[in-house]
Scaffold this motif. Structure first.
Motif, PDB file in Angstrom:
ATOM      1  N   MET A 158     -33.310  58.179  21.622  1.00 20.90           N
ATOM      2  CA  MET A 158     -32.597  56.910  21.778  1.00 20.90           C
ATOM      3  C   MET A 158     -33.599  55.758  21.777  1.00 20.90           C
ATOM      4  O   MET A 158     -34.784  55.947  22.027  1.00 20.90           O
ATOM      5  CB  MET A 158     -31.802  56.896  23.094  1.00 20.90           C
ATOM      6  CG  MET A 158     -32.649  57.035  24.341  1.00 20.90           C
ATOM      7  SD  MET A 158     -31.686  57.076  25.884  1.00 20.90           S
ATOM      8  CE  MET A 158     -31.027  55.404  25.905  1.00 20.90           C
ATOM      9  N   ALA A 159     -33.098  54.569  21.493  1.00 19.26           N
ATOM     10  CA  ALA A 159     -33.929  53.377  21.577  1.00 19.26           C
ATOM     11  C   ALA A 159     -34.077  52.958  23.031  1.00 19.26           C
ATOM     12  O   ALA A 159     -33.191  53.190  23.858  1.00 19.26           O
ATOM     13  CB  ALA A 159     -33.301  52.245  20.770  1.00 19.26           C
ATOM     14  N   LYS A 160     -35.193  52.351  23.359  1.00 18.96           N
ATOM     15  CA  LYS A 160     -35.384  51.872  24.728  1.00 18.96           C
ATOM     16  C   LYS A 160     -34.311  50.862  25.094  1.00 18.96           C
ATOM     17  O   LYS A 160     -33.767  50.887  26.204  1.00 18.96           O
ATOM     18  CB  LYS A 160     -36.776  51.236  24.868  1.00 18.96           C
ATOM     19  CG  LYS A 160     -37.047  50.726  26.277  1.00 18.96           C
ATOM     20  CD  LYS A 160     -38.418  50.081  26.390  1.00 18.96           C
ATOM     21  CE  LYS A 160     -38.644  49.585  27.813  1.00 18.96           C
ATOM     22  NZ  LYS A 160     -39.976  48.929  27.960  1.00 18.96           N
ATOM     23  N   ASP A 161     -34.003  49.973  24.158  1.00 19.59           N
ATOM     24  CA  ASP A 161     -32.979  48.950  24.390  1.00 19.59           C
ATOM     25  C   ASP A 161     -31.745  49.293  23.571  1.00 19.59           C
ATOM     26  O   ASP A 161     -31.769  49.237  22.342  1.00 19.59           O
ATOM     27  CB  ASP A 161     -33.500  47.564  23.992  1.00 19.59           C
ATOM     28  CG  ASP A 161     -34.732  47.166  24.784  1.00 19.59           C
ATOM     29  OD1 ASP A 161     -34.705  47.343  26.017  1.00 19.59           O
ATOM     30  OD2 ASP A 161     -35.706  46.692  24.178  1.00 19.59           O
ATOM     31  N   THR A 162     -30.662  49.678  24.239  1.00 21.12           N
ATOM     32  CA  THR A 162     -29.406  49.973  23.564  1.00 21.12           C
ATOM     33  C   THR A 162     -28.417  48.865  23.828  1.00 21.12           C
ATOM     34  O   THR A 162     -28.510  48.144  24.822  1.00 21.12           O
ATOM     35  CB  THR A 162     -28.811  51.307  24.054  1.00 21.12           C
ATOM     36  OG1 THR A 162     -28.607  51.231  25.475  1.00 21.12           O
ATOM     37  CG2 THR A 162     -29.750  52.471  23.766  1.00 21.12           C
ATOM     38  N   SER A 163     -27.444  48.710  22.952  1.00 17.21           N
ATOM     39  CA  SER A 163     -26.428  47.673  23.128  1.00 17.21           C
ATOM     40  C   SER A 163     -25.537  48.018  24.316  1.00 17.21           C
ATOM     41  O   SER A 163     -25.406  49.180  24.702  1.00 17.21           O
ATOM     42  CB  SER A 163     -25.569  47.549  21.867  1.00 17.21           C
ATOM     43  OG  SER A 163     -24.797  48.723  21.683  1.00 17.21           O
ATOM     44  N   ASP A 179     -28.605  63.752  13.370  1.00 12.73           N
ATOM     45  CA  ASP A 179     -28.651  62.287  13.480  1.00 12.73           C
ATOM     46  C   ASP A 179     -29.725  61.836  14.462  1.00 12.73           C
ATOM     47  O   ASP A 179     -29.435  61.096  15.417  1.00 12.73           O
ATOM     48  CB  ASP A 179     -27.285  61.729  13.899  1.00 12.73           C
ATOM     49  CG  ASP A 179     -26.207  61.978  12.874  1.00 12.73           C
ATOM     50  OD1 ASP A 179     -26.447  61.686  11.691  1.00 12.73           O
ATOM     51  OD2 ASP A 179     -25.129  62.474  13.247  1.00 12.73           O
ATOM     52  N   PRO A 180     -30.986  62.242  14.269  1.00 11.44           N
ATOM     53  CA  PRO A 180     -32.041  61.769  15.168  1.00 11.44           C
ATOM     54  C   PRO A 180     -32.169  60.248  15.067  1.00 11.44           C
ATOM     55  O   PRO A 180     -31.943  59.672  13.996  1.00 11.44           O
ATOM     56  CB  PRO A 180     -33.295  62.466  14.635  1.00 11.44           C
ATOM     57  CG  PRO A 180     -32.996  62.701  13.190  1.00 11.44           C
ATOM     58  CD  PRO A 180     -31.528  63.013  13.135  1.00 11.44           C
ATOM     59  N   TYR A 181     -32.527  59.606  16.171  1.00  9.57           N
ATOM     60  CA  TYR A 181     -32.625  58.141  16.139  1.00  9.57           C
ATOM     61  C   TYR A 181     -33.771  57.708  15.229  1.00  9.57           C
ATOM     62  O   TYR A 181     -34.905  58.160  15.369  1.00  9.57           O
ATOM     63  CB  TYR A 181     -32.860  57.571  17.542  1.00  9.57           C
ATOM     64  CG  TYR A 181     -32.984  56.055  17.513  1.00  9.57           C
ATOM     65  CD1 TYR A 181     -31.843  55.265  17.474  1.00  9.57           C
ATOM     66  CD2 TYR A 181     -34.237  55.442  17.445  1.00  9.57           C
ATOM     67  CE1 TYR A 181     -31.940  53.885  17.390  1.00  9.57           C
ATOM     68  CE2 TYR A 181     -34.341  54.062  17.363  1.00  9.57           C
ATOM     69  CZ  TYR A 181     -33.196  53.279  17.339  1.00  9.57           C
ATOM     70  OH  TYR A 181     -33.295  51.914  17.251  1.00  9.57           O
ATOM     71  N   VAL A 182     -33.450  56.835  14.289  1.00  2.47           N
ATOM     72  CA  VAL A 182     -34.446  56.236  13.406  1.00  2.47           C
ATOM     73  C   VAL A 182     -34.162  54.736  13.352  1.00  2.47           C
ATOM     74  O   VAL A 182     -33.029  54.329  13.037  1.00  2.47           O
ATOM     75  CB  VAL A 182     -34.402  56.836  11.982  1.00  2.47           C
ATOM     76  CG1 VAL A 182     -35.392  56.118  11.077  1.00  2.47           C
ATOM     77  CG2 VAL A 182     -34.701  58.333  12.015  1.00  2.47           C
TER      78      VAL A 182
END
Length: 336
Positions: free
Chosen positions: A268-273, A147-150
């Motif tokens: 991971m995304a720079k901005d996470t919830s 599940d790599p971040y896409v």
């Protein structure tokens, strides 16, 4: 007194990471006498049972606090902010104080409990202990993308410029989709296109095409029994233990890999919830991170050349004392 594992067997969605956490706890059980479902803790009315209470609490906090017939060890305990009000109620705080100190999986949970006067500390996650039983003495040549971040957009305009890449690389995209999604589904082709185009920034294309692909969560195709899910978790952990490199956005893949001493990169995304980010305090600092930011993959570690089976950073070692303390507390819990 029985010894039972925490089960998280929901009918519509399975996250095998929950059972990887259960597998980590199971290493220290003298016997396993069944499961208690996390969303049924309050209603439990069978024999008195010891249980390691690690993991996420809860999806429905109406089932909290647990029955008096449950004798818990609170380590690697996470309170999600979506259930904060109920989990920090006076009833819950009184319950937790009976079992201090509370080992918390993340800094955010620790700080919430400290503010309420509960003796709490950052323990890290039980999956950091998986090397206790599952560390491998050998490695194969199978790199895993779990599940790599896409980044997936809801806007059609985001995909239109990618059509030429999709057509030019179709055979390679199709190969990835078949391994990742089991076939040429629309979702699989879209995700595989975005994956190949984005990850080619940091990885050799041959690695991206020939690696193994794993999904740790979903709605279809999963076993429906706790014992089968635990066995599947064990199979995955055994595979990760023998891998030369794993790339993942799942903390319950990345943390186990640390414990197994398998090289791992966390995406991971720079901005996470806030909902997701509250889980990561104290944990993401343990990883070598690749960050997605506006279409670019940015390694948060020194890198020369493209990432490969022989060119990647060594895992950090900050996790080791956390794992040692978790092992000590788990052993003492059952010895006593």
């Amino acid at each position: 007194m029985k010894n039972k594992l925490l089960g998280v067997n929901t009918p519509h969605f399975i996250n095998i990471g929950d059972y990887i956490q259960a597998l980590a706890s199971a290493q220290f059980y003298p016997s396993i006498d069944g499961f208690i479902q996390r969303e049924g803790l309050k209603e439990y009315n069978d024999e008195d049972s010891k249980i390691i209470m690690n993991g996420w609490y809860m999806h429905n906090a109406a089932h909290w606090p647990p029955s008096k017939k449950i004798h818990p060890l609170f380590i690697a305990f996470h309170i999600n902010i979506s259930q904060r009000e109920k989990m920090l109620s006076s009833e819950s705080i009184s319950y937790l104080k009976k079992y201090e100190p509370i080992g918390c999986r993340d800094i955010n949970t620790r700080d919430m409990l400290l503010e309420q006067g509960v003796n709490a500390y950052f323990s890290g996650c039980m999956t950091l202990t998986l090397g206790y039983k599952y560390k491998s003495t050998s490695r194969n040549n199978k790199i895993y993308f779990a599940d790599p971040y896409v980044f997936v957009s809801k806007k059609l305009s985001y995909y239109l410029p990618k059509i030429p890449f999709f057509l030019y690389k179709f055979r390679k995209i199709a190969k990835i989709s078949k391994k990742w999604y089991g076939g040429l589904t629309l979702q699989g082709l879209i995700k595989s296109t975005l994956f190949l185009q984005t990850y080619s920034q940091l990885f050799d294309e041959d690695i991206l095409i020939n690696s193994e692909f794993v999904s740790q969560a979903g709605t279809k195709g999963w076993p429906d029994k706790d014992t089968e899910l635990l066995k599947l978790a064990e199979t995955l952990v055994t595979q990760y233990a023998q891998a030369p490199l794993v790339i993942t956005s799942r903390i319950h893949c990345a943390l186990p890999c640390l414990g197994l001493e398998t090289p791992v990169l966390f995406t991971m995304a720079k901005d996470t919830s806030v909902f997701s980010g509250c889980r990561l305090g104290g944990l993401k600092e343990l990883f070598n991170i690749i960050e997605w930011n506006d279409g670019k993959l940015i390694p948060k570690f020194p890198l020369k050349g493209k990432l490969s089976i022989n060119n990647h950073p060594k895992n950090k070692r900050d996790w080791v004392p956390l794992a040692q303390n978790l092992i000590k507390r788990a052993k003492q819990f059952f010895e006593n």
